[in-house]
Design a protein around this motif. Sequence first.
Motif, PDB file in Angstrom:
ATOM      1  N   GLY A 163      33.012  41.921  31.275  1.00 17.91           N
ATOM      2  CA  GLY A 163      34.247  41.469  30.627  1.00 17.91           C
ATOM      3  C   GLY A 163      34.559  42.300  29.399  1.00 17.91           C
ATOM      4  N   HIS A 164      33.516  42.638  28.637  1.00 14.60           N
ATOM      5  CA  HIS A 164      33.691  43.498  27.465  1.00 14.60           C
ATOM      6  C   HIS A 164      34.224  44.866  27.884  1.00 14.60           C
ATOM      7  CE1 HIS A 164      32.938  45.433  23.617  1.00 14.60           C
ATOM      8  NE2 HIS A 164      32.295  46.383  24.280  1.00 14.60           N
ATOM      9  N   ALA A 165      33.667  45.413  28.966  1.00 12.28           N
ATOM     10  CA  ALA A 165      34.117  46.728  29.444  1.00 12.28           C
ATOM     11  C   ALA A 165      35.597  46.688  29.814  1.00 12.28           C
ATOM     12  CB  ALA A 165      33.272  47.182  30.636  1.00 12.28           C
ATOM     13  N   LEU A 166      36.031  45.630  30.480  1.00 11.65           N
ATOM     14  CA  LEU A 166      37.449  45.513  30.836  1.00 11.65           C
ATOM     15  C   LEU A 166      38.315  45.334  29.591  1.00 11.65           C
ATOM     16  CD1 LEU A 166      37.293  43.244  34.010  1.00 11.65           C
ATOM     17  CD2 LEU A 166      37.751  45.714  33.910  1.00 11.65           C
ATOM     18  N   ALA A 167      37.813  44.587  28.609  1.00 10.65           N
ATOM     19  CA  ALA A 167      38.574  44.311  27.387  1.00 10.65           C
ATOM     20  C   ALA A 167      38.795  45.560  26.533  1.00 10.65           C
ATOM     21  CB  ALA A 167      37.877  43.233  26.562  1.00 10.65           C
ATOM     22  N   THR A 168      37.974  46.596  26.720  1.00 13.85           N
ATOM     23  CA  THR A 168      38.156  47.827  25.949  1.00 13.85           C
ATOM     24  C   THR A 168      39.399  48.581  26.380  1.00 13.85           C
ATOM     25  OG1 THR A 168      36.881  49.257  27.434  1.00 13.85           O
ATOM     26  CG2 THR A 168      35.652  48.111  25.657  1.00 13.85           C
ATOM     27  N   GLY A 169      39.924  48.239  27.561  1.00 16.43           N
ATOM     28  CA  GLY A 169      41.088  48.935  28.073  1.00 16.43           C
ATOM     29  C   GLY A 169      40.743  50.194  28.846  1.00 16.43           C
ATOM     30  N   SER A 170      39.469  50.504  28.943  1.00 18.25           N
ATOM     31  CA  SER A 170      39.045  51.673  29.721  1.00 18.25           C
ATOM     32  C   SER A 170      39.310  51.440  31.200  1.00 18.25           C
ATOM     33  CB  SER A 170      37.544  51.935  29.526  1.00 18.25           C
ATOM     34  OG  SER A 170      37.274  52.250  28.193  1.00 18.25           O
ATOM     35  N   ASP A 171      39.612  52.482  31.884  1.00 13.35           N
ATOM     36  CA  ASP A 171      39.849  52.422  33.326  1.00 13.35           C
ATOM     37  C   ASP A 171      38.522  52.682  34.042  1.00 13.35           C
ATOM     38  OD1 ASP A 171      40.643  52.686  35.962  1.00 13.35           O
ATOM     39  OD2 ASP A 171      41.699  54.580  35.642  1.00 13.35           O
ATOM     40  N   PRO A 172      37.935  51.665  34.713  1.00 11.89           N
ATOM     41  CA  PRO A 172      36.650  51.861  35.372  1.00 11.89           C
ATOM     42  C   PRO A 172      36.747  52.414  36.790  1.00 11.89           C
ATOM     43  CG  PRO A 172      37.269  49.585  35.560  1.00 11.89           C
ATOM     44  CD  PRO A 172      38.360  50.278  34.745  1.00 11.89           C
ATOM     45  N   SER A 173      37.929  52.799  37.217  1.00  9.50           N
ATOM     46  CA  SER A 173      38.081  53.213  38.614  1.00  9.50           C
ATOM     47  C   SER A 173      37.213  54.418  38.946  1.00  9.50           C
ATOM     48  CB  SER A 173      39.546  53.486  38.938  1.00  9.50           C
ATOM     49  OG  SER A 173      40.037  54.535  38.142  1.00  9.50           O
ATOM     50  N   ALA A 174      36.683  54.389  40.159  1.00  9.68           N
ATOM     51  CA  ALA A 174      35.801  55.455  40.638  1.00  9.68           C
ATOM     52  C   ALA A 174      35.725  55.379  42.163  1.00  9.68           C
ATOM     53  CB  ALA A 174      34.406  55.304  40.041  1.00  9.68           C
ATOM     54  N   GLU A 175      35.392  56.484  42.771  1.00 10.34           N
ATOM     55  CA  GLU A 175      35.226  56.499  44.221  1.00 10.34           C
ATOM     56  C   GLU A 175      33.870  55.929  44.634  1.00 10.34           C
ATOM     57  OE1 GLU A 175      38.324  58.738  42.934  1.00 10.34           O
ATOM     58  OE2 GLU A 175      36.285  59.403  42.513  1.00 10.34           O
TER      59      GLU A 175
END
Length: 152
Positions: free
Chosen positions: A61-73
């Motif tokens: 949840g913290h990672a999503l809240a940073t606004g970073s885009d976690p998308s990856a193949e």
Amino acid sequence: GLVVSAGPVRLAVLAMRPFAGTTVGDAGDSSDVNDSSIVMRVTSGELRVLLAGDVEEAGQGHALATGSDPSAELLLVPHHGSARQSPEFLDAVHESVALVSVGARNDYGHPAARTITTVQRSGARVYRTDRNGSTAVVLREGQLVVTTERSG
């Protein structure tokens, strides 16, 4: 936000949640330690790999809240596919291949069926070291090609 490059490989730290101070054994839980894992993306050419260590729901949840885009193949499923996963985090990766590094007949019951179901819901092909053994992934002509030690 740290980014390190070495030749064609780029490593970007997307999130890091400071350790809250709870030690393993407090309340019989190690979630604070796990949620202190670094969430990073490794990029090589067109291939993006998301590595999130043992991060659990709060860390995800913290990672999503940073606004970073976690998308990856390619996703190395956090915490050996434990049940402590945020469906929103897993859905945000949009991976086509997910790897679960997990020991056969482990005492923790990893990976959790609901975690595997959540990852597969996005259409990702899932490979598990307990079933498939060692796994290699390469990008060939824009497609991920997976080779495993044994069929699952």
